[in-house]
Design an enzyme around this catalytic site. Structure first.
Site, PDB file in Angstrom:
ATOM      1  N   ASP A 171       0.812  -1.214   0.000  1.00  0.00           N
ATOM      2  CA  ASP A 171       0.000   0.000   0.000  1.00  0.00           C
ATOM      3  C   ASP A 171       0.852   1.275   0.000  1.00  0.00           C
ATOM      4  OD1 ASP A 171      -2.358   1.578   0.281  1.00  0.00           O
ATOM      5  OD2 ASP A 171      -2.095   1.604   2.463  1.00  0.00           O
ATOM      6  N   GLU A 185       4.000  -7.727   7.561  1.00  0.00           N
ATOM      7  CA  GLU A 185       2.735  -8.402   7.267  1.00  0.00           C
ATOM      8  C   GLU A 185       2.842  -9.575   6.301  1.00  0.00           C
ATOM      9  OE1 GLU A 185      -0.333  -5.577   6.288  1.00  0.00           O
ATOM     10  OE2 GLU A 185      -0.470  -4.969   8.382  1.00  0.00           O
ATOM     11  N   TYR A 228      -6.301  -3.340  12.684  1.00  0.00           N
ATOM     12  CA  TYR A 228      -7.230  -2.301  12.203  1.00  0.00           C
ATOM     13  C   TYR A 228      -8.668  -2.608  12.604  1.00  0.00           C
ATOM     14  CZ  TYR A 228      -3.342  -0.192   9.742  1.00  0.00           C
ATOM     15  OH  TYR A 228      -2.154   0.448   9.462  1.00  0.00           O
ATOM     16  N   GLU A 266       1.008  -0.905  14.146  1.00  0.00           N
ATOM     17  CA  GLU A 266       0.143  -0.098  13.259  1.00  0.00           C
ATOM     18  C   GLU A 266      -1.277  -0.165  13.786  1.00  0.00           C
ATOM     19  OE1 GLU A 266       0.027  -0.805   9.006  1.00  0.00           O
ATOM     20  OE2 GLU A 266       2.207  -1.062   8.924  1.00  0.00           O
TER      21      GLU A 266
HETATM   22  C1  GCB Z   1      -1.110  -2.102   6.712  1.00  0.00           C
HETATM   23  C2  GCB Z   1       0.191  -1.953   6.022  1.00  0.00           C
HETATM   24  C3  GCB Z   1       0.450  -0.527   5.567  1.00  0.00           C
HETATM   25  C4  GCB Z   1      -0.833   0.071   5.019  1.00  0.00           C
HETATM   26  C5  GCB Z   1      -1.879   0.086   6.119  1.00  0.00           C
HETATM   27  C6  GCB Z   1      -3.215   0.672   5.671  1.00  0.00           C
HETATM   28  O1  GCB Z   1      -1.351  -3.033   7.423  1.00  0.00           O
HETATM   29  O2  GCB Z   1       1.279  -2.417   6.769  1.00  0.00           O
HETATM   30  O3  GCB Z   1       1.470  -0.541   4.617  1.00  0.00           O
HETATM   31  O4  GCB Z   1      -0.646   1.359   4.515  1.00  0.00           O
HETATM   32  O5  GCB Z   1      -2.102  -1.228   6.554  1.00  0.00           O
HETATM   33  O6  GCB Z   1      -3.447   1.854   5.839  1.00  0.00           O
HETATM   34  O7  GCB Z   1      -4.013  -0.080   5.118  1.00  0.00           O
END
Ligand code: GCB
Length: 585
Positions: free
Chosen positions: A167, A402, A459, A494
């Site tokens: 991403d 990841e 997330y 994250e």
């Molecule tokens: C993740 C990735 C990161 C992305 C992020 C997202 O898990 O490690 O590279 O930018 O999520 O915002 O989706």
């Protein structure tokens, strides 16, 4: 690998500036700036979509004064693969877009004569590159093109286009500085420094390598004022510095000494800090004291330069880190330019240094471990450690981001564990090692728990349980109870929510700045319930560019700052939280 410096014995000739440039499928040369990604320097879509070779070319003349010196051509990084020619002859090739490479060109480059340097740069990504490209015709967060039978049956191919399995935008080109540096013909080739602390004294163990293996070395330690405080002779040794000043994380003093090494006509100065890092139980210790990682993940990313080095921007970012009361970050998702590590050595910001092994995850559809070789991965790891081993700011290695650890758990373990061992064997300081784990069925993962520190990207409330913060918080809490029993320290490496700068709502719904604040507050509230959590790294420091796609409106907006570094509401919230959370005293 020694970083090039200029002193009485060594000099640097910069080849940065304007170069000739062309796409390999065109005859037409145009101008391009180095160092920078090429993608945003042109007005046409081709530079953003292009996949294949581009050619860079520059004429140069070295001064006569370097005639009796050894001359080395060095690239800070070329993304992703490079073939380098001088006057039409291939002199070196390099694989991988984020680490330096160099070649002794004393025999190829005469002084006072014009030479032509050209570089064929390959920006293609596929299942065998780091970062990983997607060969199935889809991109990260793209659809699998359902309902377009001609694509599904391979008649319409998205070939010739970049398809990242990650991403961030696939920026490419000569992204870091190009130089020719000189050394005497007999030269210092490497220096390794490992420090320890006993009582109030600092212990400095050093090793110096030279071009002919000789022992004729003097090693002086200078304090911040340039006063010699200790010295030794020989290619290796131990030095004691009584009442040493320690390198401590910001906001404490990150004191740097300087090693001055002399060998025949050569000399080299290397800044270093006296500090220790270790993991004990569920604590991460810096100089023997528990450290709590506070700081957002980052990218090298800016509007025009793309991923090209921009030291002024790095300075601004680290000052914004100070403003946020942040003390650390991860070099997501690749090693950064050396200038950032030098800055963080000076500013006391701790770094988790990450390899570009991102995208080793096909959602269970393919086994990534049958595609990539840990040999290449291992050689990148050795190169990163070789480059960054002496930086006091580097406190942990991240083997990658990841990967799939859920669908092929044994293969994953074998792959990552072999790299874990390589990291410990090759790092003279044996820093802690991690691999950053994806949101998954964590009960199947046997890799994360085998690392020194567990790092999780989560997330809840964004990509799942969308907008439902209460239940998202419960889900995170339930998962953390699982990890608590493993008995290792854990960083939430994250977590975040996109916020479109300036989008507000009285009802905090997704994409508003208010929601981003509520999201972070909710997750932080859960983190505060657990003692084994040693860090929080919201995603991301600033908005950044990505491949276009249905999930990305002008890039990823999970930044605490917009892409131009304007603070969002979340930046003020985080600043206030981190001002009250100084665990390292
Ligand atoms: C993740 C990735 C990161 C992305 C992020 C997202 O898990 O490690 O590279 O930018 O999520 O915002 O989706």
């Amino acid at each position: 690998m020694l970083y090039p410096i200029q002193n009485r014995a060594r000099s640097i000739v910069s080849l940065d500036g304007l170069w000739d440039f062309r796409f390999a499928d065109e005859d037409q040369w145009q101008s391009v700036y180095v160092p920078a990604s090429f993608n945003n320097q042109f007005a046409e879509a081709k530079a953003r979509k292009y996949s294949g070779f581009v050619e860079y070319r520059k004429q140069f003349i070295l001064p006569d004064t370097l005639e009796d010196s050894r001359r080395v051509l060095r690239f800070g990084a070329v993304t992703h693969n490079a073939k380098v020619f001088i006057d039409g002859s291939l002199i070196m090739e390099h694989r991988g877009g984020f680490l330096p490479f160099e070649c002794d060109v004393t025999a190829n480059v005469c002084c006072g004569v014009e030479h032509t340097l050209s570089v064929m740069v390959d920006n293609r990504i596929d299942n065998h590159t780091f970062p990983v490209g997607n060969e199935s015709g889809t991109y990260f967060f793209g659809s699998d093109n359902p309902g377009i039978p001609s694509v599904e049956h391979g008649k319409l191919k998205l070939s010739g286009t970049n398809l990242p399995n990650f991403d961030f935008f696939n920026y490419a080109g000569i992204t870091r500085s190009v130089i020719i540096y000189s050394t005497p013909l007999e030269f210092i080739s490497d220096i390794t420094i490992v420090t320890d602390i006993v009582g109030s004294d600092g212990y400095v163990r050093y090793k110096v390598e030279t071009s002919d293996g000789s022992d004729n070395i003097s090693f002086d330690v200078l304090d911040r004022d340039g006063v010699a405080v200790s010295s030794a002779k020989g290619c290796s040794g131990n030095i004691v510095i009584e009442n040493a000043q320690l390198w401590n994380p910001w906001p404490q003093d990150s004191y740097l000494y300087r090693a001055r090494v002399a060998f025949r006509n050569d000399s080299y100065e290397l800044p270093f800090g006296i500090r220790t890092v270790s993991v004990e139980g569920n604590r991460f210790l810096v100089n023997g004291k528990p450290f709590y990682f506070k700081g957002p993940g980052k990218h090298e990313d800016s509007f025009i330069r793309g991923r090209g080095v921009d030291v002024c921007l790095e300075m601004k970012d680290i000052n914004l880190f100070h403003w946020l009361n942040a003390n650390s970050f991860r070099t997501s998702h690749y090693p950064y330019d050396e200038s950032m590590y030098q800055l963080c050595d000076r500013e006391g910001i701790l770094i988790v240094d990450e390899l570009p092994a991102v995208g080793l995850n096909f959602g269970g559809n393919k086994n990534p471990y049958s595609l990539v070789t840990s040999n290449y991965h291992g050689s990148l790891l050795r190169d990163m450690i070789e480059r960054d081993k002496n930086h006091p700011c580097v406190v942990m290695w991240s083997l990658g981001n990841e990967p799939d650890t859920e669908h092929f758990p044994e293969d994953a373990f074998d792959y990552w564990h072999s790299l874990y061992l390589i990291a410990h064997e090759n790092d003279p300081q044996s820093r802690p090692v991690t691999v950053v784990c994806c949101q998954n069925d964590y009960t199947k993962d046997i890799t994360a728990k085998s690392m020194d520190v567990v790092c999780l990207n989560r997330y809840y409330g964004w990509y799942n349980l969308c907008g439902e913060l209460e239940i998202a918080g419960e889900a995170l809490e339930e998962e953390l109870k699982f990890w608590e029993k493993i008995g290792k320290p854990l960083i939430l490496s994250e977590y975040g929510a996109d916020a479109i700068p300036g989008m507000h709502s009285t009802v905090p719904e997704m994409f508003s700045e208010e929601f981003q604040v509520e999201y972070l507050k909710t997750m932080n509230g859960i983190l505060d319930k657990f003692d084994f959590i040693i860090g929080e790294q919201p995603w991301n420091f600033a908005d950044f560019d990505t491949q276009q796609g249905p999930m990305r409106a002008g890039g990823n907006h999970k930044g605490l700052f917009s892409r131009d570094r304007t603070p969002k509401m979340a930046a003020y919230y985080v600043k206030s939280r981190w001002s009250n959370n100084l665990d390292y005293v």
